[in-house]
Design a protein around this motif. Structure first.
Motif, PDB file in Angstrom:
ATOM      1  N   LEU A 240       1.016  -0.873   0.115  1.00  0.00           N
ATOM      2  CA  LEU A 240      -0.050   0.015   0.067  1.00  0.00           C
ATOM      3  C   LEU A 240       0.894   1.230  -0.129  1.00  0.00           C
ATOM      4  O   LEU A 240       1.837   1.394   1.000  1.00  0.00           O
ATOM      5  CB  LEU A 240      -0.905   0.073   1.262  1.00  0.00           C
ATOM      6  CG  LEU A 240      -1.789  -0.971   1.345  1.00  0.00           C
ATOM      7  CD1 LEU A 240      -2.490  -1.165   2.770  1.00  0.00           C
ATOM      8  CD2 LEU A 240      -2.911  -0.941   0.403  1.00  0.00           C
ATOM      9  N   ALA A 241       0.788   2.054  -0.940  1.00  0.00           N
ATOM     10  CA  ALA A 241       1.719   3.254  -1.109  1.00  0.00           C
ATOM     11  C   ALA A 241       0.669   4.589  -1.359  1.00  0.00           C
ATOM     12  O   ALA A 241      -0.012   4.564  -2.316  1.00  0.00           O
ATOM     13  CB  ALA A 241       2.699   2.941  -2.233  1.00  0.00           C
ATOM     14  N   GLY A 242       1.179   5.643  -0.549  1.00  0.00           N
ATOM     15  CA  GLY A 242       0.465   6.892  -0.889  1.00  0.00           C
ATOM     16  C   GLY A 242       1.829   7.784  -0.878  1.00  0.00           C
ATOM     17  O   GLY A 242       2.851   7.524  -1.388  1.00  0.00           O
ATOM     18  N   ASP A 243       1.355   9.013  -0.570  1.00  0.00           N
ATOM     19  CA  ASP A 243       2.534  10.150  -0.898  1.00  0.00           C
ATOM     20  C   ASP A 243       3.549   9.887   0.410  1.00  0.00           C
ATOM     21  O   ASP A 243       3.271  10.138   1.481  1.00  0.00           O
ATOM     22  CB  ASP A 243       1.717  11.422  -0.640  1.00  0.00           C
ATOM     23  CG  ASP A 243       0.931  11.916  -1.857  1.00  0.00           C
ATOM     24  OD1 ASP A 243       0.810  11.242  -3.042  1.00  0.00           O
ATOM     25  OD2 ASP A 243      -0.066  12.579  -1.787  1.00  0.00           O
ATOM     26  N   ASP A 244       4.736   9.575  -0.012  1.00  0.00           N
ATOM     27  CA  ASP A 244       5.937   9.792   0.671  1.00  0.00           C
ATOM     28  C   ASP A 244       5.806   8.635   1.829  1.00  0.00           C
ATOM     29  O   ASP A 244       6.614   8.699   2.838  1.00  0.00           O
ATOM     30  CB  ASP A 244       6.069  10.987   1.451  1.00  0.00           C
ATOM     31  CG  ASP A 244       6.197  12.104   0.387  1.00  0.00           C
ATOM     32  OD1 ASP A 244       6.893  11.898  -0.683  1.00  0.00           O
ATOM     33  OD2 ASP A 244       5.610  12.958   0.661  1.00  0.00           O
ATOM     34  N   GLU A 245       5.128   7.599   1.628  1.00  0.00           N
ATOM     35  CA  GLU A 245       5.041   6.339   2.509  1.00  0.00           C
ATOM     36  C   GLU A 245       4.758   5.090   1.932  1.00  0.00           C
ATOM     37  O   GLU A 245       3.664   4.851   1.154  1.00  0.00           O
ATOM     38  CB  GLU A 245       4.115   6.669   3.957  1.00  0.00           C
ATOM     39  CG  GLU A 245       2.841   6.745   3.682  1.00  0.00           C
ATOM     40  CD  GLU A 245       2.204   6.742   5.090  1.00  0.00           C
ATOM     41  OE1 GLU A 245       2.649   6.463   6.107  1.00  0.00           O
ATOM     42  OE2 GLU A 245       0.771   7.213   5.129  1.00  0.00           O
TER      43      GLU A 245
END
Length: 242
Positions: free
Chosen positions: A198-203
């Motif tokens: 699971l990838a979002g903005d900057d993590e």
């Protein structure tokens, strides 16, 4: 208990037979190519007449036949076979009208925990990109694995937006927000590894399960057989017997 094991010459079927025997159960091993004291699978109806449960790790076409025999005999059936089409799944549900049937894509307890965590993670991070990767030994035939398909179903049921599975990538294009990337690797003797990213903005959050031995699958299948004995006919989920 008297436990019949179909596919006993296979990798996992053999582990199931050994695990059941280690727990003190009487084991009747069956195979299309019997070895030693194993029975020919053609003897299945006679074996089921005196069995308390049937555990099946074979191939979909054979499992469908075995399920019909188990239904006729009223013997609980545990299915670890993967790769069924819709007709095959329907046949298992038909058998479940006469006897308890439990089908699982993975009998590792850790995978059941992974499924719960994946659903929680996807619910908590609804806008994050999701990628699923699975790795198995070079002899595994169905791809993606049954476990990967189960994880994909969990993700799709949890997300409120419509998602589209993308199997691998090539060419030049940006990732669409509605994609779920699905990646399959086949190599060596890897027992089974599944990762949900699971990838979002900057993590990035990575959830992974790795099986070190087929014994974890065998132990779970025998657990299921022990718990299924004496239950009413029906189609059961592995989480119900843990």
């Amino acid at each position: 208990m008297r436990v019949a094991v179909a596919g006993a010459t296979g990798r996992t079927g053999g582990e199931v037979a050994r695990e059941a025997a280690k727990r003190g159960h009487e084991v009747v091993s069956l195979s299309r190519t019997p070895e030693g004291d194993q029975h020919d699978i053609a003897d299945l109806p006679a074996v089921l007449a005196e069995a308390d449960a049937l555990v099946d790790f074979t191939v979909p076409e054979a499992t469908v036949e075995h399920a019909a025999a188990a239904a006729d005999a009223g013997v609980p059936l545990v299915v670890g076979t993967t790769g069924f089409d819709e007709d095959g799944l329907a046949a298992l549900r038909t058998a479940a009208e006469q006897t308890p049937v439990l089908k699982a894509s993975n009998f590792a307890k850790g995978v059941q925990a992974l499924r719960r965590v994946v659903r929680a993670g996807v619910a908590a991070l609804p806008d994050y990109d999701v990628e699923v990767t699975e790795t198995h030994h070079s002899g595994k035939r169905d791809a993606p694995s049954g476990t990967a398909l189960t994880l994909l179903e969990d993700i799709e049921e949890t997300r409120s937006d419509a998602l589209e599975r993308t199997y691998g990538r090539e060419g030049t294009h940006e990732r669409a927000p509605e994609e779920i990337g699905v990646h399959v690797r086949r190599a060596g003797t890897v027992r089974g590894e599944h990762e949900v990213l699971l990838a979002g903005d900057d993590e990035v959050l990575t959830l992974t399960h790795r099986a070190e031995s087929r014994r974890v699958f065998a132990a779970g299948a025998v657990d299921a057989a022990e718990q299924l004995a004496g239950r009413d006919p029906g189609f059961y989920d592995f989480s119900e017997v843990l």
